[in-house]
Design a protein around this motif. Structure first.
Motif, short mmCIF file in Angstrom:
data_model
loop_
_atom_site.label_atom_id
_atom_site.label_comp_id
_atom_site.label_asym_id
_atom_site.label_seq_id
_atom_site.Cartn_x
_atom_site.Cartn_y
_atom_site.Cartn_z
N ARG A 1 -19.12 10.80 6.76
CA ARG A 1 -19.23 11.38 5.41
C ARG A 1 -20.68 11.25 4.97
N SER A 2 -21.03 11.94 3.91
CA SER A 2 -22.39 11.83 3.41
C SER A 2 -22.62 10.41 2.93
N GLY A 3 -23.86 9.93 3.01
CA GLY A 3 -24.18 8.55 2.69
C GLY A 3 -24.01 8.18 1.24
N SER A 4 -23.83 9.15 0.37
CA SER A 4 -23.70 8.84 -1.05
C SER A 4 -22.26 8.49 -1.44
N ILE A 5 -21.35 8.49 -0.51
CA ILE A 5 -19.95 8.19 -0.81
C ILE A 5 -19.75 6.67 -0.83
N HIS A 6 -18.91 6.19 -1.73
CA HIS A 6 -18.63 4.75 -1.83
C HIS A 6 -17.68 4.35 -0.70
N ASP A 7 -17.77 3.10 -0.26
CA ASP A 7 -16.97 2.63 0.87
C ASP A 7 -15.48 2.73 0.60
N SER A 8 -15.03 2.32 -0.59
CA SER A 8 -13.60 2.36 -0.88
C SER A 8 -13.09 3.79 -1.00
N THR A 9 -13.93 4.70 -1.45
CA THR A 9 -13.54 6.11 -1.50
C THR A 9 -13.36 6.66 -0.09
N GLN A 10 -14.22 6.26 0.81
CA GLN A 10 -14.12 6.72 2.19
C GLN A 10 -12.84 6.21 2.83
N VAL A 11 -12.47 4.97 2.56
CA VAL A 11 -11.23 4.40 3.11
C VAL A 11 -10.03 5.14 2.54
N ARG A 12 -10.06 5.43 1.26
CA ARG A 12 -8.95 6.15 0.63
C ARG A 12 -8.81 7.56 1.21
N GLN A 13 -9.94 8.27 1.39
CA GLN A 13 -9.89 9.62 1.93
C GLN A 13 -9.48 9.63 3.39
N ALA A 14 -9.77 8.56 4.13
CA ALA A 14 -9.38 8.49 5.54
C ALA A 14 -7.89 8.18 5.70
N GLY A 15 -7.22 7.76 4.63
CA GLY A 15 -5.80 7.46 4.69
C GLY A 15 -5.49 6.07 5.22
N LEU A 16 -6.47 5.20 5.21
CA LEU A 16 -6.29 3.85 5.76
C LEU A 16 -5.39 2.99 4.87
N ILE A 17 -5.39 3.24 3.58
CA ILE A 17 -4.55 2.46 2.68
C ILE A 17 -3.08 2.70 2.98
N GLU A 18 -2.69 3.95 3.17
CA GLU A 18 -1.31 4.27 3.50
C GLU A 18 -0.93 3.75 4.87
N LEU A 19 -1.87 3.79 5.81
CA LEU A 19 -1.62 3.30 7.16
C LEU A 19 -1.38 1.79 7.16
N LEU A 20 -2.17 1.06 6.39
CA LEU A 20 -1.99 -0.39 6.31
C LEU A 20 -0.67 -0.76 5.63
N ALA A 21 -0.18 0.09 4.74
CA ALA A 21 1.11 -0.17 4.10
C ALA A 21 2.25 -0.01 5.10
N LEU A 22 2.08 0.85 6.10
CA LEU A 22 3.13 1.08 7.09
C LEU A 22 3.17 0.00 8.17
N ILE A 23 2.06 -0.66 8.41
CA ILE A 23 1.98 -1.64 9.50
C ILE A 23 1.82 -3.03 8.89
N PRO A 24 2.89 -3.82 8.83
CA PRO A 24 2.77 -5.17 8.26
C PRO A 24 2.11 -6.12 9.25
N GLY A 25 1.46 -7.13 8.72
CA GLY A 25 0.88 -8.17 9.56
C GLY A 25 -0.54 -7.90 10.02
N VAL A 26 -1.12 -6.76 9.68
CA VAL A 26 -2.50 -6.45 10.06
C VAL A 26 -3.43 -6.84 8.92
N THR A 27 -4.47 -7.58 9.24
CA THR A 27 -5.45 -7.93 8.22
C THR A 27 -6.83 -7.46 8.68
N LEU A 28 -7.60 -6.97 7.75
CA LEU A 28 -8.95 -6.51 8.02
C LEU A 28 -9.93 -7.31 7.17
#
Length: 187
Positions: free
Chosen positions: A48-75
């Motif tokens: 993504r362009s460098g002006s995007i915030h890190d948490s916005t990039q994670v949200r747009q990548a769908g990582l939040i929903e993916l982590l909700a589906l897989i229990p026991g994973v920590t980052l």
């Protein structure tokens, strides 16, 4: 989990015709990078362009929903991802915010415990930063001289090379025999 930010060349941008010069105005591209605890590359996300915030990039990548589906994973994440811990039910661990100088003073024991917690998190995360540095060691990413649109294809190629290089079996190094001291030498 962290972001990789290769700096692109400065000069006249072809898409807008604007003149860019200097380090402060450098065009950057940000990519989401996930490594294992040993620092080996697991995933290199879309750029993504460098002006995007890190948490916005994670949200747009769908990582939040993916982590909700897989229990026991920590980052383990850096301070740019603060706030994701509550959205992912503790799956993303971020450091506590640093104390500001204008905050109300606290007991020195509390401040020392807070700083010890931040240092412990940083000592665990250093492996992630080393994994990212392996990507940045490649000249194609450390100083990309082409167009920004080409980083989308370049980054996965370099990430694949780094990943295969990290997982390749290394030949066993023969052990050297210690040299015998020369006759007549005093030790």
């Amino acid at each position: 989990m962290s972001g990789l930010v290769p700096r692109l060349a400065t000069g006249v941008r072809a898409e807008t015709g604007q003149r860019r010069s200097g380090r402060a105005r450098a065009t950057t591209v940000d990519a989401l990078v996930i490594t294992d605890p040993a620092g080996r590359l697991l995933c290199c996300g879309q750029t993504r362009s460098g002006s995007i915030h890190d948490s916005t990039q994670v949200r747009q990548a769908g990582l939040i929903e993916l982590l909700a589906l897989i229990p026991g994973v920590t980052l383990l994440a850096d301070a740019g991802y603060q706030g994701l811990s509550t959205r992912t039910a503790g799956a993303v661990i971020t450091p506590r915010p640093a104390r500001r100088k204008n905050q109300i003073p606290v007991f020195s024991a509390v401040a020392a415990a807070h700083e010890a917690e931040r240092r412990a998190h940083a000592s665990k995360r250093i492996r992630v930063e080393h994994g990212i540095s392996h990507l940045k060691n490649w000249r194609a990413l450390s100083r990309h001289l082409g167009r920004r649109e080409h980083v989308d294809t370049l980054l996965p190629a370099v990430a694949g090379l780094v990943s295969s290089q990290e997982r390749a079996p290394r030949p066993a190094q023969p052990r050297r025999q210690p040299r015998a001291p020369l006759a007549g030498s005093a030790r």
